[in-house]
Design an enzyme around this catalytic site. Structure first.
Site, PDB file in Angstrom:
ATOM      1  N   GLN A   1      36.322  37.768  33.823  1.00  0.00           N
ATOM      2  CA  GLN A   1      35.235  38.695  33.657  1.00  0.00           C
ATOM      3  C   GLN A   1      35.888  40.013  32.752  1.00  0.00           C
ATOM      4  OE1 GLN A   1      34.433  40.231  37.740  1.00  0.00           O
ATOM      5  NE2 GLN A   1      32.853  41.397  37.029  1.00  0.00           N
ATOM      6  N   GLY A   2      35.248  40.152  31.718  1.00  0.00           N
ATOM      7  CA  GLY A   2      35.382  41.088  31.145  1.00  0.00           C
ATOM      8  C   GLY A   2      34.592  42.476  30.729  1.00  0.00           C
TER       9      GLY A   2
ATOM     10  N   SER B   1      35.745  46.022  32.391  1.00  0.00           N
ATOM     11  CA  SER B   1      36.398  47.261  32.232  1.00  0.00           C
ATOM     12  C   SER B   1      37.111  47.383  30.969  1.00  0.00           C
ATOM     13  CB  SER B   1      37.505  47.600  33.156  1.00  0.00           C
ATOM     14  OG  SER B   1      36.802  47.755  34.493  1.00  0.00           O
TER      15      SER B   1
ATOM     16  N   SER C   1      40.925  39.978  36.181  1.00  0.00           N
ATOM     17  CA  SER C   1      41.445  38.946  37.020  1.00  0.00           C
ATOM     18  C   SER C   1      41.297  37.565  36.378  1.00  0.00           C
ATOM     19  CB  SER C   1      40.843  38.645  38.429  1.00  0.00           C
ATOM     20  OG  SER C   1      40.395  40.327  38.633  1.00  0.00           O
TER      21      SER C   1
ATOM     22  N   GLU D   1      29.373  41.195  43.784  1.00  0.00           N
ATOM     23  CA  GLU D   1      30.682  41.578  44.077  1.00  0.00           C
ATOM     24  C   GLU D   1      30.606  42.219  45.684  1.00  0.00           C
ATOM     25  OE1 GLU D   1      32.358  44.050  41.285  1.00  0.00           O
ATOM     26  OE2 GLU D   1      34.266  42.999  41.626  1.00  0.00           O
TER      27      GLU D   1
ATOM     28  N   GLU E   1      34.925  56.857  44.591  1.00  0.00           N
ATOM     29  CA  GLU E   1      34.102  57.973  43.842  1.00  0.00           C
ATOM     30  C   GLU E   1      32.930  57.752  43.407  1.00  0.00           C
ATOM     31  OE1 GLU E   1      37.458  57.749  43.455  1.00  0.00           O
ATOM     32  OE2 GLU E   1      37.869  59.462  44.779  1.00  0.00           O
TER      33      GLU E   1
END
Lengths: 367, 395
Positions: free
Chosen positions: B127-128, B130, B162, B245, B378
């Protein structure tokens, strides 16, 4: 598996919310808290008309025969309205104990009038050692007579009779009985008054053994946690509302993460307490083997969260939160009373420890 | 409210239990501590075996090889897998996040091309999302995708990927329009990781391992037919992946945490504290009890959320409660372990005196990542504040 409420449970919760909002709005709650007893006969007869005074008791006694989950929902809504007066003392506490320990004859004599809304009652448990552990109860009845002192008894001044938990049994004393003296204890919560009761050779009637008390205490404890959840929800609602409207630096203060994240934490704590309370209600209803643990989990979490939600709510309100006129401190006061009643978080953590560490533990029902 | 399993749920559980009794590999313990590079073929084989029994993707619709399982059945699935300590599946992102997104947004041709090989673990997905300058502010990502005939030309860098080291394919979020507002110029591309110009580097994390990768894209050509969903609608596609997720996968955490606290309670009976077993120390008892209770509350919250999602049909922002709750609880649990073990708590695996082969020193370090990965605490509090409580956006 369904953790959501059924249609009839939703209906009960919704109608209770509307009832309390209509019959016991903030102004009425404040009027009652300024009285000596916080009790209003008119409000009581309306509670009776709703069936709330008999909610979980058998229909044969004039009750409604609903379950423990329904009791949690009703108490949650009562907590949201900060319902003043002896509802918890009479129905949840005295009623549940009578239901658990008394003979049918005694139920007809004492519980049926509670269901019918004809009497108020309370339960005297704690002594000067201030312990909620039944082991620490020392008073005992000899020859039908009771001598000694009980403390932190809620709503005693309006009780027609008082159930006394003694070392050697569960007894009833008429509140007008000889040698019985009720004096107010000045405590934080103005909506649920506390009293000291002195017994001096007071005649009593035995209604049952202490052996069956544990379950009744568990139901009352869970109901108190449910009431805390309602208070937390109300504290959250008014704090979020305030954070949306109060402006500083030209913006609603809820736009600042320092404030917004406090609100998020209040939400997390309120929802988590609610999950724990609903589970406890269900476990009690099902007589699940983990019911006692579930009750302690709920009371432990709600006791701490009730306080921290209040802390956060007052802080979000800034100076307004520190004023007498804002309701938030009234919830905060109730939360403190309910936190200590039937054992605070520390008490219940120790109870959980004895269940999960010492005896290997009964885990929550799992799939 | 009825927390007993329904007839259908019981049947589902029993069928799974029976299957596991016959098919669960017995030698996982010999493999579990080896580096994942070594055990990966084993995990692929395990996933294939699961899929032979149609257990690899129970949440997927039947027509795509799943079982159309309800959320509660999915929760049962993950609980059972945790109960028997089953090995993880090789293609966990493909099965859990990316496959469902392709099923929701893909063309028929894309579904036919990718779905079977996700299930069979023939093609591993990563998964690309960030980037170095776009973590919490994901919509601010910069990776450029320039249209050149029937291809996009992709340039930029991704981080915290990952399975990047083994990935055959990548769900890549790119910027296809740099002019419009930042959410509106994104698209999702399905990228062959063997394309020229893709370079994968390990990212060494504070535990010393490399679970994640950095991926560099230099003039990587991706056919336009590999756009997932509509061009410039990538934000919605990506958000739907992020929602998965926070789905049923969390159901297994209850048993994992429970196993950990049970072990700590066991340790507390042998660890000495002030001349007696720590299990008798009032302060330790308080902490163990608090943690045990919160592990149960995590599960109650989860079950309530599943019921709510089942009723409303969509996973909502309430999932953020779960994320905050489990990640912070896991950190508290590890802190209790450290307090209990004292100086022994710091010993790493390999040290002969390390308790439980060093899992507690590892857990202490690894759980710092829990409140950061999959959306920081956050960001989760922002989601609750804005989307649940209706407070104005703070950013």
């Amino acid at each position: 598996m369904e953790f959501g409420l059924t249609e009839s449970q939703e209906f009960l919760k919704d109608s209770a919310r509307k009832f309390f909002a209509g019959e016991c709005p903030s102004a009425e709650m404040r009027r009652l808290m300024e009285t000596d007893t916080a009790y209003d006969p008119t409000l009581w007869s309306k509670l009776t008309d709703q069936g709330y005074t008999g909610i979980i008791f058998p229909e044969t006694l004039g009750g409604v025969g609903l379950g423990k989950v329904e009791l949690m929902l009703l108490m949650e809504e009562a907590g949201r309205a900060l319902l003043p007066g002896p509802f918890f003392s009479t129905v949840v506490l005295a009623g549940t104990i009578l239901d658990a320990v008394a003979s049918l004859a005694h139920k007809n004599k004492y519980l049926a009038p509670i269901c019918r809304g004809e009497v108020r009652a309370t339960v005297a448990i704690v002594e000067s050692n201030a312990s909620w552990n039944p082991r620490d109860i020392h008073l005992s009845v000899a020859n039908g007579k009771l001598t000694g002192e009980k403390l932190f008894v809620s709503d005693a001044a309006v009780a027609d009779f008082i159930i006394v938990i003694a070392r050697n049994g569960v007894f009833v004393a008429d509140s007008k009985a000889r040698g019985l003296k009720i004096s107010p204890m000045r405590a934080m919560d103005l909506t649920r008054k506390l009293y000291a009761i002195e017994f001096n050779e007071t005649p009593t009637e035995e209604i049952g053994s202490t052996a069956n008390l544990a379950r009744a205490f568990d139901i009352a404890t869970a109901a108190l946690a449910a009431e805390l959840v309602g208070g937390m929800q109300r504290t959250l609602d008014i704090s979020v509302e305030y954070a949306k409207t109060r402006k500083q630096f030209g913006k609603p203060i809820g736009m600042f993460q320092a404030v917004q994240h406090q609100c998020a934490d209040m939400y997390l704590e309120t929802e988590s307490a609610r999950s724990a309370v609903y589970y406890a209600g269900w476990a009690l209803e099902e007589n699940s083997p983990d019911a006692a643990t579930a009750v302690s989990i709920a009371k432990m979490y709600a006791s701490d969260a009730g306080r921290t939600v209040g802390n956060r709510g007052i802080q979000i309100h800034g100076g307004m939160g520190f004023t007498w006129e804002n309701d938030i401190h009234l919830y905060y006061r109730r939360a403190k009373g309910s936190e200590t009643a039937f054992g605070d978080a520390t008490f219940h953590r120790e109870r959980i420890a004895s269940l999960v560490i010492d005896s290997g533990g009964v885990s929550a029902k799992s799939a | 409210m009825d927390l007993n399993l329904t007839k259908e749920e019981l049947a589902f559980r029993d069928e799974l239990r029976a299957w596991l009794a016959n098919n669960l590999p017995k030698d996982w313990n010999e493999w579990r501590e080896k580096p994942i590079e070594e055990s990966f073929p084993y995990l692929r084989a395990w996933q294939r075996r699961l899929q032979d029994g149609r257990w690899a993707a129970v949440s997927w619709p039947k027509e795509y090889g799943g079982r159309g399982a309800t959320l509660m059945e999915q929760a049962i699935f993950w609980e059972e897998m945790a109960r028997v300590e089953a090995p993880p599946m090789a293609n966990s992102l493909g099965l859990g996040l990316i496959g469902p997104t392709i099923i929701a947004y893909g063309t028929e041709a894309q579904k036919k091309r990718y779905i079977p090989k996700i299930l069979s673990a023939e093609e591993i997905w990563c998964q690309g999302f960030s980037e170095p300058n776009a973590g919490s502010d994901l919509a601010g990502l910069q990776m450029e995708a320039r249209l050149d005939g029937d291809h996009y030309v992709v340039n930029g860098q991704k981080v915290w990927t990952s399975y990047g080291w083994i990935g055959d394919w990548c769900e890549l979020v790119v910027r296809t329009d740099a002019v419009v507002a930042k959410h509106k110029g994104l698209s999702v591309l399905l990228v062959d990781m063997k394309s020229p110009g893709v370079e994968v580097r390990p990212l060494r994390q504070m535990t010393g391992e490399s679970e994640f990768n950095e991926i560099f894209f230099r003039d990587v050509r991706v056919p336009t037919e590999n756009v997932l969903g509509k061009v410039n609608d990538g934000w919605n596609v990506a958000v739907s992946t992020l929602m998965y997720e926070r789905g049923s996968y969390g159901a297994r955490l209850h048993l994992i945490f429970k196993r950990a606290i049970t072990r700590l309670i066991e340790l507390s009976r042998s660890v000495q504290r002030n001349g007696r077993p720590a299990a008798q120390d009032p302060l330790i008892r308080q902490k163990l009890a608090q943690c045990s209770a919160e592990i149960e509350i995590m599960r109650f919250n989860q079950m309530r959320a599943f019921s709510r999602i089942t009723a409303t049909g969509v996973p909502g922002p309430e999932g953020s409660i779960q994320k905050i709750f489990w990640s912070e609880l896991n950190q508290r649990l590890q802190q209790i372990a450290q307090e209990l073990l004292g100086p022994y708590g710091q010993l790493l695996g390999g040290d002969p005196r390390a308790v439980d082969k060093g899992i507690w020193s590892y857990g202490y370090l690894r759980t710092r990542g829990n409140t950061i990965e999959a959306g920081t605490s956050e960001v989760q509090r922002n989601i609750i504040g804005h989307f649940v409580l209706g407070l104005p956006r703070s950013y």
